[in-house]
Design an enzyme around this catalytic site. Structure first.
Site, PDB file in Angstrom:
ATOM      1  N   ASP A 125      -1.433   1.771  11.811  1.00  0.00           N
ATOM      2  CA  ASP A 125      -2.141   1.288  10.627  1.00  0.00           C
ATOM      3  C   ASP A 125      -2.988   0.097  11.083  1.00  0.00           C
ATOM      4  O   ASP A 125      -2.821  -0.407  12.198  1.00  0.00           O
ATOM      5  CB  ASP A 125      -1.117   0.859   9.572  1.00  0.00           C
ATOM      6  CG  ASP A 125      -1.773   0.077   8.456  1.00  0.00           C
ATOM      7  OD1 ASP A 125      -2.649   0.651   7.784  1.00  0.00           O
ATOM      8  OD2 ASP A 125      -1.427  -1.113   8.280  1.00  0.00           O
ATOM      9  N   ALA A 174      -4.704  -3.239   8.805  1.00  0.00           N
ATOM     10  CA  ALA A 174      -4.366  -4.584   8.305  1.00  0.00           C
ATOM     11  C   ALA A 174      -2.855  -4.767   8.141  1.00  0.00           C
ATOM     12  O   ALA A 174      -2.184  -3.941   7.522  1.00  0.00           O
ATOM     13  CB  ALA A 174      -5.074  -4.841   6.984  1.00  0.00           C
ATOM     14  N   ALA A 192      -0.258  -7.836  -6.599  1.00  0.00           N
ATOM     15  CA  ALA A 192      -1.416  -7.429  -5.794  1.00  0.00           C
ATOM     16  C   ALA A 192      -0.966  -6.720  -4.519  1.00  0.00           C
ATOM     17  O   ALA A 192      -1.619  -5.819  -4.014  1.00  0.00           O
ATOM     18  CB  ALA A 192      -2.263  -8.645  -5.455  1.00  0.00           C
ATOM     19  N   MET A 226       0.467  -1.908  -1.369  1.00  0.00           N
ATOM     20  CA  MET A 226      -0.320  -2.003  -0.132  1.00  0.00           C
ATOM     21  C   MET A 226      -0.120  -0.777   0.750  1.00  0.00           C
ATOM     22  O   MET A 226       0.997  -0.292   0.921  1.00  0.00           O
ATOM     23  CB  MET A 226       0.061  -3.267   0.638  1.00  0.00           C
ATOM     24  CG  MET A 226      -0.954  -3.659   1.696  1.00  0.00           C
ATOM     25  SD  MET A 226      -2.569  -4.104   0.994  1.00  0.00           S
ATOM     26  CE  MET A 226      -2.238  -5.786   0.457  1.00  0.00           C
ATOM     27  N   LYS A 271      -7.857   1.963  -1.486  1.00  0.00           N
ATOM     28  CA  LYS A 271      -7.978   0.799  -2.360  1.00  0.00           C
ATOM     29  C   LYS A 271      -8.155   1.145  -3.853  1.00  0.00           C
ATOM     30  O   LYS A 271      -7.612   0.457  -4.708  1.00  0.00           O
ATOM     31  CB  LYS A 271      -9.087  -0.147  -1.871  1.00  0.00           C
ATOM     32  CG  LYS A 271      -8.810  -0.698  -0.452  1.00  0.00           C
ATOM     33  CD  LYS A 271      -7.404  -1.290  -0.286  1.00  0.00           C
ATOM     34  CE  LYS A 271      -7.128  -1.686   1.166  1.00  0.00           C
ATOM     35  NZ  LYS A 271      -5.697  -1.660   1.491  1.00  0.00           N
ATOM     36  N   HIS A 285      -4.909   1.902  -5.062  1.00  0.00           N
ATOM     37  CA  HIS A 285      -4.164   0.644  -5.120  1.00  0.00           C
ATOM     38  C   HIS A 285      -4.422  -0.050  -6.465  1.00  0.00           C
ATOM     39  O   HIS A 285      -3.503  -0.510  -7.132  1.00  0.00           O
ATOM     40  CB  HIS A 285      -4.609  -0.234  -3.934  1.00  0.00           C
ATOM     41  CG  HIS A 285      -3.780  -1.459  -3.708  1.00  0.00           C
ATOM     42  ND1 HIS A 285      -3.332  -1.830  -2.466  1.00  0.00           N
ATOM     43  CD2 HIS A 285      -3.305  -2.400  -4.558  1.00  0.00           C
ATOM     44  CE1 HIS A 285      -2.635  -2.962  -2.565  1.00  0.00           C
ATOM     45  NE2 HIS A 285      -2.598  -3.321  -3.839  1.00  0.00           N
ATOM     46  N   ARG A 314      -2.657   7.919   1.663  1.00  0.00           N
ATOM     47  CA  ARG A 314      -1.191   7.789   1.681  1.00  0.00           C
ATOM     48  C   ARG A 314      -0.631   7.863   0.269  1.00  0.00           C
ATOM     49  O   ARG A 314      -1.314   7.427  -0.654  1.00  0.00           O
ATOM     50  CB  ARG A 314      -0.807   6.426   2.296  1.00  0.00           C
ATOM     51  CG  ARG A 314      -1.193   6.325   3.736  1.00  0.00           C
ATOM     52  CD  ARG A 314      -0.922   4.914   4.221  1.00  0.00           C
ATOM     53  NE  ARG A 314      -1.527   4.724   5.524  1.00  0.00           N
ATOM     54  CZ  ARG A 314      -2.049   3.568   5.939  1.00  0.00           C
ATOM     55  NH1 ARG A 314      -2.047   2.513   5.145  1.00  0.00           N
ATOM     56  NH2 ARG A 314      -2.562   3.478   7.131  1.00  0.00           N
ATOM     57  N   ASP A 354       3.081  -1.271   8.430  1.00  0.00           N
ATOM     58  CA  ASP A 354       3.688  -2.501   7.908  1.00  0.00           C
ATOM     59  C   ASP A 354       3.957  -2.427   6.413  1.00  0.00           C
ATOM     60  O   ASP A 354       4.170  -3.446   5.770  1.00  0.00           O
ATOM     61  CB  ASP A 354       2.777  -3.698   8.198  1.00  0.00           C
ATOM     62  CG  ASP A 354       1.524  -3.657   7.344  1.00  0.00           C
ATOM     63  OD1 ASP A 354       0.857  -2.597   7.336  1.00  0.00           O
ATOM     64  OD2 ASP A 354       1.234  -4.651   6.663  1.00  0.00           O
TER      65      ASP A 354
END
Ligand SMILES: *Cc1c(COP(=O)(O)O)cnc(C)c1O
Length: 610
Positions: free
Chosen positions: A11, A13, A44, A48, A52, A55, A149, A175
């Site tokens: 991944d 970030a 927020a 993750m 986006k 998200h 994802r 992560d």
């Protein structure tokens, strides 16, 4: 050839760049602020890893009141503006990434990547990361596939790019829980990184300000999140990744595909192993119905409704012991006919369960001599039960069940057969021959997994056997009562997954064409093996007319078994030691998910060894 890891798919970030994954956070907060909604840092961060726009929708779903599609698009627009304004300041490469990737590349491992950023965002991240010394072999964004994802599509694109067909040769490193879910859905190995992750959600300065126990507590929360998501490995930092890859390679080597040329456990079909993947509860109605169907199918392989199969937890010997212990009356006299190790094992069982018995012991390389049996039955009128092994797996010899049963029946005796290694491959007509009971197991010619054994016996006999058993766990009567009156309920914990595998093995058996097809395949396997080894000067020790098509004993001659074993193992074949006391031998089974080509390959591998 053992499989090895061929790609590590990272991944971005929070995993390889942007310690703590901070680039998107301000964007989400600004985006929602623009539509008059204050969200917390935690809100927020929670989704993750997703694309986006997905998200934003996931955050919207956490709000107490639903918001309109228009508001979502507005929040996204502002999010993008904020993100683009500061994304390039968040392309710092995380600790140990550069040198770990160099070391992976040295092993020939491709560096893949997937991300929740769009392709437009990644254009900037890729450029910046390259300036800092990190550039993967492939990158794909969530907006370049049908779904991001936790769908596995981005990983599939990586595998296609690198020409990898087996996802077990790939590791996904991320992560967030979404990264792990993506990896699980693609069926690859997964590893979660704790330090600098979005899940930890701390800057370097914040980490430094924590006490050791505070940090450990925060890390434990991240560990729990990865564990719950199903991560295969959880690491503190990227410098542990090489050990992860080494450990996976060790597991892949240890579990490399192989053919077992043994009398069980056997090489089993993928569908049989896969059937184990569901967890069931012992008393659940669905599970009990499966158990009942297994009992029914097993019974009808060799018998009819006058008989009942009783399953037992354990290996085949448990069923043999239960048969002797439960179905023979305490004062009944047993005659054991012995020409091998499995016959001798029954004597030990009879000793330990204090049974009244006699035995006739024969040469291990010859079938049981019916004339000698007749003589004994004539002389000894006290005998109630005659017990013998059908296929003596010690040598692979076949004892004649029809002759022996007819003889015993002519003297009015009960007949019990250990048909462990012949059941489902040899026709054993229990009602026709009037055989009273038979013992076998899941992991021989039924080609299921080890862990279940069974006795098929006349119902009248089982019903009369109450109180015979000197063992509680092996009491066949009790187990019969539970399984049949209880609608498929095992007494005590049932090996549920093994039973599901046995259900599937029975389906595979039917699919192949039942007993005739299985016999045909085993016969073909056996022929190739015996003919092939004969040409190499390796002789089988049992005369062909008494030899089973299940397992064959060969003279070892001046070959060294340990050396032969290791050489064949490295070629993917597992062979079996001999059990004869009179001469050095080795054994080759030809049952399980093995075919004539496998036998030909085995013969070639043996030829290479000698
Ligand atoms: C395999 C086998 C058994 C049972 O042995 P376990 O090690 O308990 O599975 C009993 N009798 C014969 C003839 C066998 O081949």
């Amino acid at each position: 050839m053992a499989k090895t890891i061929k790609t590590v798919i990272f991944d971005w970030a929070g995993t390889t760049v942007d310690y703590g994954c901070f680039a998107p956070i301000k964007g989400f907060i600004d985006g929602f602020k623009s539509i008059g909604i204050d969200i917390t840092n935690e809100m927020a961060r929670k989704p993750m890893g997703l694309l986006k726009i997905d998200h934003i929708r996931a955050i919207a779903a956490m709000l107490p009141e639903p918001i309109s599609e228009e508001q979502i698009l507005k929040a996204y627009e502002v999010f993008e503006e904020t993100l683009f304004a500061n994304i390039e300041q968040h392309c710092d490469i995380k600790d140990h990434v550069i040198e770990t990737i160099a070391a992976l590349r040295e092993q020939g491992i491709k560096i893949g990547s997937t991300t929740g950023y769009t392709a437009a965002m990644m254009e900037r991240v890729l450029r910046k990361a390259k300036e800092h010394g990190f550039s993967p072999d492939f990158c794909i964004s969530a907006d370049q596939v049908a779904k991001g994802r936790p769908y596995p599509y981005m990983i599939w694109h990586n595998l296609m790019q690198f020409g990898i067909s087996d996802p077990r040769e790939a590791v996904k490193v991320g992560d967030t829980a979404a990264d792990i879910a993506e990896g699980k859905n693609a069926d690859c190995w997964t590893a979660g990184v704790i330090m600098g992750s979005s899940e930890l959600g701390l800057t370097r300065a914040e980490v430094a300000a924590l006490s050791e126990t505070e940090l450990e507590d925060r890390k434990a929360i991240v560990r729990a999140a990865y564990y719950k998501a199903g991560a295969d490995y959880i690491i503190d930092d990227m410098n542990e990744l090489l050990d992860v890859v080494a450990d996976i390679n060790r597991k892949l080597a240890q579990n490399a595909a192989r053919k077992l040329l043994t009398p069980g456990p056997l090489t089993t079909r993928p569908a049989v192993k896969r059937a184990m993947l569901t967890d069931h509860c012992t008393w659940d109605d669905t599970y009990k119905a499966i158990t009942t169907s297994v009992l029914n199918d097993i019974t009808h392989i060799s018998a009819n409704d006058d008989y009942a199969a009783v399953l037992l937890q354990g290996s085949g010997s448990y069923a043999v012991e239960a048969m002797i212990n439960s179905l023979c009356g305490k004062s009944e006299k047993i005659l054991f006919l012995v020409n091998g190790e499995y016959g001798r094992r029954m004597l030990t069982i009879a000793d330990d369960s204090r049974r009244y018995y006699e035995c006739l012991v024969f040469d291990e390389t010859l079938p049981i001599d019916t004339a000698a049996v007749k003589e004994r039955l004539q002389k000894d009128g006290d005998i109630d039960v005659v017990v013998f092994v059908h296929c003596e797996t010690t040598t692979g010899i076949i004892n004649p069940p029809a002759e022996l049963t007819k003889l015993a029946k002519s003297y009015g005796k009960k007949v019990f057969v250990d048909a462990m290694s012949s059941f489902a491959a040899y026709d054993i007509d229990m009602p026709g021959l009037d055989i009273d009971a038979l013992a076998a197991s899941s992991n021989k010619c039924l080609e299921g997994l080890p862990g279940l054994a069974f006795v098929i016996a006349k119902k009248t006999l089982i019903k009369r056997s109450c109180g015979n058993s000197l063992s509680h766990s092996l009491d066949l009567f009790d187990q019969y009562q539970s399984l049949y009156a209880g609608g498929g309920k095992f007494r005590f914990t049932s090996p549920t997954n093994v039973l599901l595998a046995l259900r599937q093995a029975l389906d595979e058996y039917k699919k192949e064409g039942g007993l005739p097809a299985r016999r045909k395949r085993y016969l073909a396997n056996h022929e190739i093996l015996v003919r092939g080894l004969e040409k190499l000067g390796i002789r089988s020790i049992i005369a062909p007319e008494h030899q089973s098509y299940i397992i064959t004993t060969f003279e070892l001659g001046n070959l060294n078994f340990a050396k032969l074993y290791e050489a064949l193992k490295s070629d993917g074949f597992i062979i079996y030691p001999g059990k004869l006391t009179s001469m050095p031998t080795f054994r080759l089974g030809n049952i399980g998910d093995v075919y004539p080509e496998d036998m030909a390959n085995l013969v070639a591998a043996i030829e290479k060894c000698i």
